[in-house]
Design a protein around this motif. Structure first.
Motif, PDB file in Angstrom:
ATOM      1  N   VAL A 219      19.239   4.037  -2.291  1.00 12.37           N
ATOM      2  CA  VAL A 219      17.860   4.477  -2.479  1.00 12.37           C
ATOM      3  C   VAL A 219      17.376   5.261  -1.265  1.00 12.37           C
ATOM      4  CG1 VAL A 219      15.466   3.694  -2.740  1.00 12.37           C
ATOM      5  CG2 VAL A 219      17.293   2.607  -4.078  1.00 12.37           C
ATOM      6  N   GLY A 220      17.640   4.740  -0.077  1.00 16.70           N
ATOM      7  CA  GLY A 220      17.197   5.413   1.132  1.00 16.70           C
ATOM      8  C   GLY A 220      17.830   6.773   1.315  1.00 16.70           C
ATOM      9  N   THR A 221      19.108   6.884   0.983  1.00 19.71           N
ATOM     10  CA  THR A 221      19.828   8.150   1.148  1.00 19.71           C
ATOM     11  C   THR A 221      19.316   9.223   0.197  1.00 19.71           C
ATOM     12  OG1 THR A 221      21.818   6.978   1.874  1.00 19.71           O
ATOM     13  CG2 THR A 221      22.115   9.215   1.056  1.00 19.71           C
ATOM     14  N   LYS A 222      18.968   8.822  -1.019  1.00 17.79           N
ATOM     15  CA  LYS A 222      18.579   9.786  -2.054  1.00 17.79           C
ATOM     16  C   LYS A 222      17.100  10.139  -2.028  1.00 17.79           C
ATOM     17  CE  LYS A 222      22.194   8.382  -5.327  1.00 17.79           C
ATOM     18  NZ  LYS A 222      22.473   7.705  -6.627  1.00 17.79           N
ATOM     19  N   SER A 223      16.297   9.355  -1.321  1.00 18.20           N
ATOM     20  CA  SER A 223      14.843   9.498  -1.426  1.00 18.20           C
ATOM     21  C   SER A 223      14.254  10.377  -0.330  1.00 18.20           C
ATOM     22  CB  SER A 223      14.189   8.107  -1.368  1.00 18.20           C
ATOM     23  OG  SER A 223      14.593   7.320  -2.463  1.00 18.20           O
ATOM     24  N   ALA A 224      13.000  10.745  -0.553  1.00 21.38           N
ATOM     25  CA  ALA A 224      12.246  11.475   0.460  1.00 21.38           C
ATOM     26  C   ALA A 224      12.103  10.614   1.714  1.00 21.38           C
ATOM     27  CB  ALA A 224      10.872  11.838  -0.103  1.00 21.38           C
ATOM     28  N   ASN A 225      11.610  11.229   2.778  1.00 19.08           N
ATOM     29  CA  ASN A 225      11.430  10.518   4.038  1.00 19.08           C
ATOM     30  C   ASN A 225      10.353   9.435   3.864  1.00 19.08           C
ATOM     31  OD1 ASN A 225      10.856   9.683   6.645  1.00 19.08           O
ATOM     32  ND2 ASN A 225      11.250  11.691   7.517  1.00 19.08           N
ATOM     33  N   LEU A 226      10.784   8.166   3.857  1.00 18.26           N
ATOM     34  CA  LEU A 226       9.871   7.060   3.576  1.00 18.26           C
ATOM     35  C   LEU A 226       9.254   6.455   4.825  1.00 18.26           C
ATOM     36  CD1 LEU A 226      11.976   5.249   0.824  1.00 18.26           C
ATOM     37  CD2 LEU A 226      10.073   6.842   0.492  1.00 18.26           C
ATOM     38  N   PHE A 227       9.888   6.634   5.983  1.00 14.35           N
ATOM     39  CA  PHE A 227       9.370   5.940   7.165  1.00 14.35           C
ATOM     40  C   PHE A 227       8.169   6.644   7.774  1.00 14.35           C
ATOM     41  CE2 PHE A 227      12.840   8.590   8.831  1.00 14.35           C
ATOM     42  CZ  PHE A 227      12.257   9.205   9.918  1.00 14.35           C
ATOM     43  N   ILE A 228       7.808   7.832   7.262  1.00 13.67           N
ATOM     44  CA  ILE A 228       6.603   8.502   7.752  1.00 13.67           C
ATOM     45  C   ILE A 228       5.454   8.408   6.747  1.00 13.67           C
ATOM     46  CG2 ILE A 228       7.947  10.095   9.187  1.00 13.67           C
ATOM     47  CD1 ILE A 228       7.370  12.278   7.118  1.00 13.67           C
ATOM     48  N   VAL A 229       5.647   7.620   5.707  1.00 12.37           N
ATOM     49  CA  VAL A 229       4.617   7.493   4.666  1.00 12.37           C
ATOM     50  C   VAL A 229       3.395   6.737   5.202  1.00 12.37           C
ATOM     51  CG1 VAL A 229       4.095   6.332   2.471  1.00 12.37           C
ATOM     52  CG2 VAL A 229       6.231   7.629   2.737  1.00 12.37           C
ATOM     53  N   ARG A 230       2.217   7.165   4.801  1.00  9.07           N
ATOM     54  CA  ARG A 230       0.994   6.429   5.101  1.00  9.07           C
ATOM     55  C   ARG A 230       0.732   5.493   3.910  1.00  9.07           C
ATOM     56  NH1 ARG A 230      -4.299   9.178   7.826  1.00  9.07           N
ATOM     57  NH2 ARG A 230      -2.602   9.903   9.178  1.00  9.07           N
ATOM     58  N   TRP A 231       1.324   4.327   3.984  1.00  9.47           N
ATOM     59  CA  TRP A 231       1.297   3.373   2.876  1.00  9.47           C
ATOM     60  C   TRP A 231      -0.112   2.911   2.546  1.00  9.47           C
ATOM     61  CZ3 TRP A 231       5.752   2.424   0.280  1.00  9.47           C
ATOM     62  CH2 TRP A 231       6.946   2.817   0.905  1.00  9.47           C
ATOM     63  N   GLU A 232      -0.995   2.962   3.515  1.00  8.90           N
ATOM     64  CA  GLU A 232      -2.359   2.481   3.325  1.00  8.90           C
ATOM     65  C   GLU A 232      -3.096   3.256   2.239  1.00  8.90           C
ATOM     66  OE1 GLU A 232      -0.775   1.236   7.156  1.00  8.90           O
ATOM     67  OE2 GLU A 232      -0.810   3.139   6.057  1.00  8.90           O
ATOM     68  N   GLU A 233      -2.632   4.472   1.910  1.00  4.44           N
ATOM     69  CA  GLU A 233      -3.239   5.262   0.851  1.00  4.44           C
ATOM     70  C   GLU A 233      -2.703   4.903  -0.528  1.00  4.44           C
ATOM     71  OE1 GLU A 233      -2.471   9.257   2.031  1.00  4.44           O
ATOM     72  OE2 GLU A 233      -3.918   9.216   3.709  1.00  4.44           O
ATOM     73  N   LEU A 234      -1.720   3.997  -0.574  1.00  6.17           N
ATOM     74  CA  LEU A 234      -1.040   3.660  -1.830  1.00  6.17           C
ATOM     75  C   LEU A 234      -1.208   2.198  -2.215  1.00  6.17           C
ATOM     76  CD1 LEU A 234       2.318   5.481  -0.978  1.00  6.17           C
ATOM     77  CD2 LEU A 234       0.418   6.408  -2.312  1.00  6.17           C
ATOM     78  N   LEU A 235      -2.019   1.458  -1.483  1.00  2.00           N
ATOM     79  CA  LEU A 235      -2.110   0.009  -1.674  1.00  2.00           C
ATOM     80  C   LEU A 235      -2.581  -0.384  -3.067  1.00  2.00           C
ATOM     81  CD1 LEU A 235      -3.725  -1.028   1.742  1.00  2.00           C
ATOM     82  CD2 LEU A 235      -1.328  -1.245   1.058  1.00  2.00           C
ATOM     83  N   HIS A 236      -3.265   0.506  -3.755  1.00  2.00           N
ATOM     84  CA  HIS A 236      -3.802   0.195  -5.087  1.00  2.00           C
ATOM     85  C   HIS A 236      -2.794   0.414  -6.203  1.00  2.00           C
ATOM     86  CE1 HIS A 236      -4.201   4.503  -4.477  1.00  2.00           C
ATOM     87  NE2 HIS A 236      -4.358   4.660  -5.777  1.00  2.00           N
TER      88      HIS A 236
END
Length: 271
Positions: A219-236
């Motif tokens: 999943v990590g290899t195939k996906s977009a850059n996840l470690f720079i995501v601002r997760w706080e905008e997705l909590l809902h």
């Protein structure tokens, strides 16, 4: 009875990791032990993290990050913004049922946990990350639980393996291998000894452990850059909605690791 095997002349001095007694003790203990007794499954973690921080060449890592930033505009913006989480447990609880915010809230409440988004400020209220490496380390700790949630792997002991695979695959997909290796040093010392410990003492759950790591890595290899995501905008959003929003690829479904965790923890599901 023979004493401990000394380092050979060829081995001594060949690696700063091998030469440090704290790291040798950590690797030997967590690679060879059984999970019996009162010790945590990550006994001695603060000491190991401190040793890693002392031994790493911070100037070299900072130079590598700066070089990476020159080539990667999204990463450069992420470091420039230095966004830090400030939400509370109550804030998480305001999110809809089934959302990643509510799932994290319910998990923490069920275990009586408190949020520690800025643990460094317990010792120094004025603390702030001074370098890019400090910021990466802080932000990784703040967002770790979201790797569990989008992977739907649980928060039990074996549920820790998917996030390790995810972060490993994602960093190597989006950074130079040298920098990825430096940023994954602590993850490696925490997670990889579990693999040998499983093979030595709990081989019946090896397929589950390897499936979690390899699934996360894929999943990590195939996906977009996840470690720079601002997760706080997705909590809902629900985990499935978050995966769609972020372009997560390779996810093949949730894993229920509780039975394997009880075997690995010798009766303890959570470490």
């Amino acid at each position: 009875m023979a004493g401990p095997m000394p380092l050979s002349d060829g081995a001594a001095g060949s690696s700063r990791w091998l030469d440090d007694a704290r790291i040798r003790d950590w690797v030997a203990f967590h690679t060879l032990r059984r999970n019996t007794g009162p010790q945590s499954l990550i006994e001695g973690l603060p000491e190991m993290v401190g040793a890693v921080d002392e031994l790493r060449d911070r100037d070299r890592v900072e130079a590598m990050i700066k070089d990476e930033r020159r080539r990667n505009k999204a990463l450069d913006r992420w470091f420039d913004e230095r966004f830090v989480s400030t939400y509370t447990l109550e804030d998480l609880g305001q999110n809809p049922e089934g959302s990643i915010g509510r799932l994290l809230h319910d998990h923490m409440v069920s275990l009586g946990l408190t949020l520690e988004l800025l643990p460094q400020r317990q010792a120094d209220p004025s603390w702030a990350p001074e370098s890019d490496l400090d910021y990466y380390t802080l932000r990784s700790g703040q967002t770790h639980d979201f790797d569990h949630l989008i992977g739907e792997c649980g928060f039990d002991a074996i549920g820790e393996v998917f996030p390790a695979g995810l972060r490993t695959g994602n960093l190597f997909a989006h950074l130079s291998p040298d920098l990825a290796g430096e940023l994954l040093t602590t993850t490696m010392f925490v997670t990889f000894p579990w693999a040998m410990r499983t093979m030595l003492h709990y081989p019946q759950i090896w397929p589950v452990v390897w499936d979690n790591f390899s699934h996360g890595h894929d999943v990590g290899t195939k996906s977009a850059n996840l470690f720079i995501v601002r997760w706080e905008e997705l909590l809902h959003l629900t985990p499935a909605q978050v995966r769609s929003e972020l372009g997560v690829k390779g996810f093949t479904g949730p894993r229920d690791n509780r039975a394997a965790s009880l075997i690995f923890g010798e009766g303890r599901e959570i470490f």
